[in-house]
Design a protein around this motif. Structure first.
Motif, PDB file in Angstrom:
ATOM      1  N   ALA A   1       2.938  -2.524  -3.930  1.00 34.65           N
ATOM      2  CA  ALA A   1       3.912  -1.746  -4.681  1.00 34.65           C
ATOM      3  C   ALA A   1       5.137  -2.638  -4.856  1.00 34.65           C
ATOM      4  O   ALA A   1       5.719  -3.093  -3.871  1.00 34.65           O
TER       5      ALA A   1
ATOM      6  N   ALA B   1      -3.175  -2.595  -1.716  1.00 30.55           N
ATOM      7  CA  ALA B   1      -2.414  -2.671  -2.958  1.00 30.55           C
ATOM      8  C   ALA B   1      -1.011  -3.175  -2.644  1.00 30.55           C
ATOM      9  O   ALA B   1      -0.582  -3.183  -1.491  1.00 30.55           O
TER      10      ALA B   1
ATOM     11  N   VAL C   1      -0.927  -9.212   2.267  1.00 31.11           N
ATOM     12  CA  VAL C   1      -1.305  -7.819   2.035  1.00 31.11           C
ATOM     13  C   VAL C   1      -2.258  -7.351   3.126  1.00 31.11           C
ATOM     14  O   VAL C   1      -3.240  -8.016   3.427  1.00 31.11           O
TER      15      VAL C   1
ATOM     16  N   CYS D   1       2.519  -0.876  -9.407  1.00 34.56           N
ATOM     17  CA  CYS D   1       1.490  -0.926  -8.378  1.00 34.56           C
ATOM     18  C   CYS D   1       0.340  -1.772  -8.898  1.00 34.56           C
ATOM     19  O   CYS D   1      -0.060  -1.639 -10.053  1.00 34.56           O
TER      20      CYS D   1
ATOM     21  N   ARG E   1      -3.552  -3.198  -7.492  1.00 32.70           N
ATOM     22  CA  ARG E   1      -4.527  -3.240  -6.395  1.00 32.70           C
ATOM     23  C   ARG E   1      -4.967  -4.667  -6.158  1.00 32.70           C
ATOM     24  O   ARG E   1      -4.902  -5.509  -7.056  1.00 32.70           O
TER      25      ARG E   1
ATOM     26  N   ALA F   1      -3.554   3.587  -6.468  1.00 37.12           N
ATOM     27  CA  ALA F   1      -3.811   2.754  -5.285  1.00 37.12           C
ATOM     28  C   ALA F   1      -2.610   2.698  -4.356  1.00 37.12           C
ATOM     29  O   ALA F   1      -2.740   2.329  -3.191  1.00 37.12           O
ATOM     30  N   CYS F   2      -1.419   3.077  -4.850  1.00 35.24           N
ATOM     31  CA  CYS F   2      -0.210   3.039  -4.029  1.00 35.24           C
ATOM     32  C   CYS F   2       0.134   4.396  -3.425  1.00 35.24           C
ATOM     33  O   CYS F   2       1.192   4.562  -2.819  1.00 35.24           O
TER      34      CYS F   2
ATOM     35  N   GLY G   1      -4.752   1.726  -1.002  1.00 40.01           N
ATOM     36  CA  GLY G   1      -4.741   0.296  -0.730  1.00 40.01           C
ATOM     37  C   GLY G   1      -6.139  -0.244  -0.569  1.00 40.01           C
ATOM     38  O   GLY G   1      -7.099   0.506  -0.638  1.00 40.01           O
TER      39      GLY G   1
ATOM     40  N   VAL H   1      -0.830  -0.174   1.738  1.00 38.89           N
ATOM     41  CA  VAL H   1       0.054  -0.534   0.627  1.00 38.89           C
ATOM     42  C   VAL H   1       1.195  -1.393   1.172  1.00 38.89           C
ATOM     43  O   VAL H   1       1.905  -0.987   2.084  1.00 38.89           O
ATOM     44  N   THR H   2       1.342  -2.578   0.613  1.00 38.44           N
ATOM     45  CA  THR H   2       2.421  -3.495   0.972  1.00 38.44           C
ATOM     46  C   THR H   2       3.513  -3.360  -0.082  1.00 38.44           C
ATOM     47  O   THR H   2       3.230  -3.460  -1.276  1.00 38.44           O
ATOM     48  N   THR H   3       4.755  -3.139   0.348  1.00 37.29           N
ATOM     49  CA  THR H   3       5.861  -2.986  -0.593  1.00 37.29           C
ATOM     50  C   THR H   3       6.690  -4.265  -0.638  1.00 37.29           C
ATOM     51  O   THR H   3       7.021  -4.835   0.395  1.00 37.29           O
TER      52      THR H   3
END
Length: 171
Positions: free
Chosen positions: A39, A37, A146, A94, A96, A29-30, A35, A150-152
């Motif tokens: 990370a 998701a 989010v 990671c 989701r 998902a990352c 996403g 992908v949100t880190t």
């Protein structure tokens, strides 16, 4: 030749920032284009024992750190990713999420391998990275917004540091 280059790009994308190892059952998902998701880049590990556990909660105080069975029975968001602590490198977990929105994250470093958090040996961390101290953390310390991709987030693990409560291994 082209296939080899494409394969290398795909491997590099899964490695994440600065060669971090993307770990967990949700690692796919990352990937780029994945996403929604989260990370989580993990820093500040005391050692490389035990396992890392990342838990996703609803972004509400009333649901934060509630028993997973209660949340699931109520139809609320809960997800868990557990991996063995890698022997080296910069780990990245990671996880989701069901849809874009606001969620709370808890990261724990279960050093002794028992499936119960020990204040004396295990570590914990939240998205805000503020010093945890001795009191139960508030949901505000753990919130992550989010988006569709992908949100880190970077989380520094904190461990019991005497009477002052939890804090990073190196201040």
């Amino acid at each position: 030749m082209i296939r080899a280059c494409v394969a290398l790009v795909a491997i590099a994308a899964l490695a994440g920032p600065a060669g971090a190892q993307v770990l967990g059952s949700d690692a796919a998902a990352c990937r780029p284009g994945g996403g929604p998701a989260i990370a989580v880049e993990i820093t500040g590990l005391k050692d490389r024992t035990g396992e890392l556990k990342l838990e996703l909660y609803p972004g509400e105080e009333a649901d934060f750190l509630k028993d997973d069975h209660v949340l699931i029975a109520a139809g609320k968001t809960f997800r868990r990713v557990v991996v063995s602590t890698p022997p080296s490198g910069a780990p990245m977990l990671c996880i989701r999420v069901p849809r874009p929105g606001r969620y709370a994250l808890l990261l724990t470093h279960n050093r002794d391998g028992k499936n119960k958090f020990s204040f004396w040996t295990d570590g914990a961390g939240f998205a805000s990275n503020v010093k945890l101290g001795r009191s139960r953390p508030k949901v505000e310390q753990a919130l992550v917004e989010v988006g569709a991709g992908v949100t880190t987030v970077r989380i520094t693990v904190q461990y019991l540091r005497g009477l002052g409560g939890f804090g990073p291994v190196t201040p």
